[in-house]
Write a protein that holds these residues in place. Structure first.
Motif, short mmCIF file in Angstrom:
data_model
loop_
_atom_site.label_atom_id
_atom_site.label_comp_id
_atom_site.label_asym_id
_atom_site.label_seq_id
_atom_site.Cartn_x
_atom_site.Cartn_y
_atom_site.Cartn_z
N GLY A 1 -5.59 -40.38 24.21
CA GLY A 1 -4.76 -41.42 24.79
C GLY A 1 -3.26 -41.19 24.74
N GLN A 2 -2.76 -40.80 23.61
CA GLN A 2 -1.31 -40.66 23.41
C GLN A 2 -0.70 -39.60 24.34
OE1 GLN A 2 -0.39 -39.94 19.30
NE2 GLN A 2 1.74 -39.41 19.71
N TYR A 3 -1.48 -38.60 24.72
CA TYR A 3 -0.95 -37.50 25.53
C TYR A 3 -1.38 -37.57 27.00
CZ TYR A 3 0.38 -34.93 21.26
OH TYR A 3 0.95 -34.54 20.07
N ALA A 4 -2.11 -38.61 27.37
CA ALA A 4 -2.74 -38.64 28.69
C ALA A 4 -1.73 -38.55 29.84
CB ALA A 4 -3.57 -39.91 28.83
N ALA A 5 -0.71 -39.39 29.82
CA ALA A 5 0.26 -39.39 30.91
C ALA A 5 0.99 -38.06 31.00
CB ALA A 5 1.25 -40.54 30.73
N LEU A 6 1.35 -37.50 29.85
CA LEU A 6 2.05 -36.22 29.84
C LEU A 6 1.15 -35.11 30.39
CD1 LEU A 6 4.47 -34.47 29.01
CD2 LEU A 6 3.43 -34.25 26.74
N ASN A 7 -0.13 -35.13 30.04
CA ASN A 7 -1.04 -34.11 30.55
C ASN A 7 -1.05 -34.09 32.06
OD1 ASN A 7 -1.78 -33.28 27.98
ND2 ASN A 7 -3.68 -34.46 27.94
N LEU A 8 -1.09 -35.26 32.69
CA LEU A 8 -1.09 -35.31 34.15
C LEU A 8 0.17 -34.68 34.73
CD1 LEU A 8 -2.56 -38.82 35.05
CD2 LEU A 8 -3.72 -36.62 34.94
N ARG B 1 -7.20 -28.46 35.29
CA ARG B 1 -8.34 -29.03 34.56
C ARG B 1 -7.88 -29.48 33.18
NH1 ARG B 1 -7.97 -24.30 37.05
NH2 ARG B 1 -9.38 -23.02 35.77
N TRP B 2 -8.16 -30.73 32.89
CA TRP B 2 -7.81 -31.33 31.60
C TRP B 2 -9.13 -31.59 30.87
CZ3 TRP B 2 -5.67 -37.02 31.61
CH2 TRP B 2 -5.68 -37.53 30.29
N VAL B 3 -9.35 -30.86 29.78
CA VAL B 3 -10.59 -31.01 29.00
C VAL B 3 -10.26 -31.79 27.74
CG1 VAL B 3 -12.59 -29.85 28.02
CG2 VAL B 3 -11.32 -28.76 29.89
N ASN B 4 -10.81 -32.98 27.64
CA ASN B 4 -10.56 -33.83 26.48
C ASN B 4 -11.70 -33.71 25.49
OD1 ASN B 4 -10.88 -36.96 25.27
ND2 ASN B 4 -8.83 -36.10 25.27
N ILE B 5 -11.39 -33.28 24.26
CA ILE B 5 -12.44 -33.04 23.26
C ILE B 5 -12.25 -33.90 22.01
CG2 ILE B 5 -12.90 -30.69 24.05
CD1 ILE B 5 -11.23 -29.68 21.64
N GLY B 6 -11.30 -34.83 22.02
CA GLY B 6 -11.09 -35.65 20.83
C GLY B 6 -10.18 -36.83 21.13
N LEU B 7 -10.10 -37.72 20.15
CA LEU B 7 -9.34 -38.96 20.32
C LEU B 7 -8.39 -39.20 19.15
CD1 LEU B 7 -12.34 -41.16 21.53
CD2 LEU B 7 -10.58 -40.09 22.97
N MET B 8 -7.78 -38.12 18.65
CA MET B 8 -6.88 -38.26 17.52
C MET B 8 -5.68 -39.16 17.85
SD MET B 8 -6.92 -34.28 16.30
CE MET B 8 -5.63 -34.50 15.07
N GLY B 9 -5.34 -39.24 19.13
CA GLY B 9 -4.20 -40.05 19.55
C GLY B 9 -4.61 -41.34 20.25
N GLY B 10 -5.85 -41.78 20.03
CA GLY B 10 -6.29 -43.04 20.62
C GLY B 10 -7.26 -42.86 21.76
N ARG B 11 -8.00 -43.92 22.05
CA ARG B 11 -9.07 -43.87 23.06
C ARG B 11 -8.67 -44.51 24.38
NH1 ARG B 11 -13.90 -47.19 20.52
NH2 ARG B 11 -14.77 -46.88 22.60
N GLU B 12 -7.51 -45.13 24.46
CA GLU B 12 -7.11 -45.81 25.68
C GLU B 12 -5.82 -45.21 26.23
OE1 GLU B 12 -6.88 -49.97 25.00
OE2 GLU B 12 -9.02 -50.18 24.56
N ALA B 13 -5.72 -45.20 27.57
CA ALA B 13 -4.53 -44.65 28.21
C ALA B 13 -4.39 -45.25 29.60
CB ALA B 13 -4.64 -43.13 28.31
N ARG B 14 -3.15 -45.26 30.09
CA ARG B 14 -2.86 -45.64 31.48
C ARG B 14 -2.61 -44.36 32.26
NH1 ARG B 14 -1.46 -50.89 32.60
NH2 ARG B 14 -0.16 -50.20 34.35
N LEU B 15 -3.33 -44.19 33.37
CA LEU B 15 -3.22 -42.98 34.16
C LEU B 15 -2.72 -43.30 35.56
CD1 LEU B 15 -6.58 -41.16 33.29
CD2 LEU B 15 -4.34 -40.83 32.25
N ASP B 16 -1.86 -42.44 36.06
CA ASP B 16 -1.40 -42.53 37.44
C ASP B 16 -2.41 -41.78 38.30
OD1 ASP B 16 -0.20 -42.44 39.88
OD2 ASP B 16 1.69 -41.56 39.18
N LEU B 17 -3.33 -42.51 38.92
CA LEU B 17 -4.38 -41.86 39.68
C LEU B 17 -3.87 -41.15 40.91
CD1 LEU B 17 -7.25 -44.52 39.42
CD2 LEU B 17 -6.89 -42.45 38.06
N ALA B 18 -2.66 -41.50 41.35
CA ALA B 18 -2.08 -40.77 42.47
C ALA B 18 -1.85 -39.30 42.10
CB ALA B 18 -0.75 -41.41 42.88
#
Length: 321
Positions: A208-215, A223-240
């Motif tokens: 979660g914590q790195y989701a926006a930055l990853n995009l 390709r973004w492969v998520n293998i853990g949730l050390m930074g939280g399980r929820e995130a806001r993503l810009d689907l655009a």
């Protein structure tokens, strides 16, 4: 026989029934077992093993074959390291014979105990699921971890420049010594990763914590492969961004994969990765071993997030040498 089990947030060495060695299985006297973050979660009561798996801790171990069930090509006395859904931190394990690999020549059983889980995870997620091609650029979050240490070496061996995010300058230097091109300290400026991107593949145990930055950091068709949730399980993503860059978000776990999948993964690992140990192109990154009586200290050391590479628990110290 005895095994280490999570009891009210602690690891305790308890009696449990020994299992029969059935068709296609082997019994292994355990010399040492690697520690992983999944063990921390299970010890805390937050990550139960899959149905049918041992309730004991331990997703990987190394030891010596003591019994061979019908249909297996292993022999008593063979030195093996095993990928498990649980039960590695025990006096012995009974495992699907296809989930064991020969200990690479020159490695002690203590070193080999910290190899199967992290190399299987790195190979699966980078090269099988993300389809990493030579020359593509990789970002590894938590680059000094066990999986990160394996991933850096695999990237170097297969011609993929990689960068890391880590927690300290010392850990960044460690990653660069393994083959990373560079990276940033997460406590200072993660945005500086833009200077190294865009990246074709990001291997992310943070979530979660790195989701926006990853995009932002991913290249077209990244390709973004998520293998853990050390930074939280929820995130806001810009689907655009997901649509515009044609990004693939891949959620991946290994522990609950079926036996056939794991067997095929380990076969591929033996063919593609195991020779690199013999050539000296990759090496196990064993930072520290702990005696069984110090298992709590071993778990606390891993939980500190200050480990470069692997922590291993010695079940039979003489055999582990």
């Amino acid at each position: 026989m005895k095994a280490l089990q999570g009891v009210e947030g602690r690891a305790e060495w308890l009696e449990q029934p020994a299992l029969a060695c059935d068709v296609g299985q082997i019994r292994v006297k355990v010399a040492a077992a690697g520690l992983n973050r999944a063990d921390l979660l299970q010890r805390a009561g937050l990550y139960p093993p899959p149905p049918g798996a041992s309730q004991a801790l331990g997703l990987e171990c190394a030891g010596v074959v003591t019994e061979v069930g019908p249909g297996s090509t292993w022999a008593v006395g063979d030195r093996v390291c095993c990928l498990l859904a649980g039960g590695g931190m025990a006096e012995e394990v009974v495992v699907d014979a296809r989930h064991a690999l020969p200990v690479p020549e020159g490695l002690s059983l203590a070193e080999a105990a910290g190899v199967p889980e992290v190399y299987a995870t790195a190979w699966l997620n980078l090269f099988q699921l993300a389809g990493l091609k030579p020359g593509e650029r990789v970002l590894l979050h938590a680059g000094a971890s066990g999986v990160g240490s394996a991933a850096i070496q695999l990237c170097k061996a297969f011609g993929n420049p990689c960068w890391v995010s880590v927690g300290s300058a010392e850990r960044l230097a460690y990653c660069e010594a393994l083959g990373a091109q560079g990276g940033v300290l997460r406590s200072e400026d993660l945005q500086a990763l833009r200077d190294f991107g865009p990246f074709d593949v990001i291997l992310d145990p943070v979530g979660g914590q790195y989701a926006a930055l990853n995009l932002e950091l991913l290249a077209q068709d990244g390709r973004w492969v998520n293998i853990g949730l050390m930074g939280g399980r929820e995130a806001r993503l810009d689907l655009a961004q997901v649509l515009g860059k044609r990004i693939q978000l891949i959620g991946s776990t290994l522990r609950n994969r079926d036996d056939r999948f794991k067997a095929e993964l380990l076969h591929d690992l033996q063919q593609q990765v195991w020779p690199l140990f013999g050539e000296g192109r990759i090496k196990p990154q064993l930072e520290r071993t702990f005696a069984l009586k110090d298992s709590e200290a071993a778990f606390e050391t891993l939980a500190s997030n200050q480990v470069n590479g692997k922590v291993v628990l010695l079940i039979d110290p003489e055999l582990a040498q």
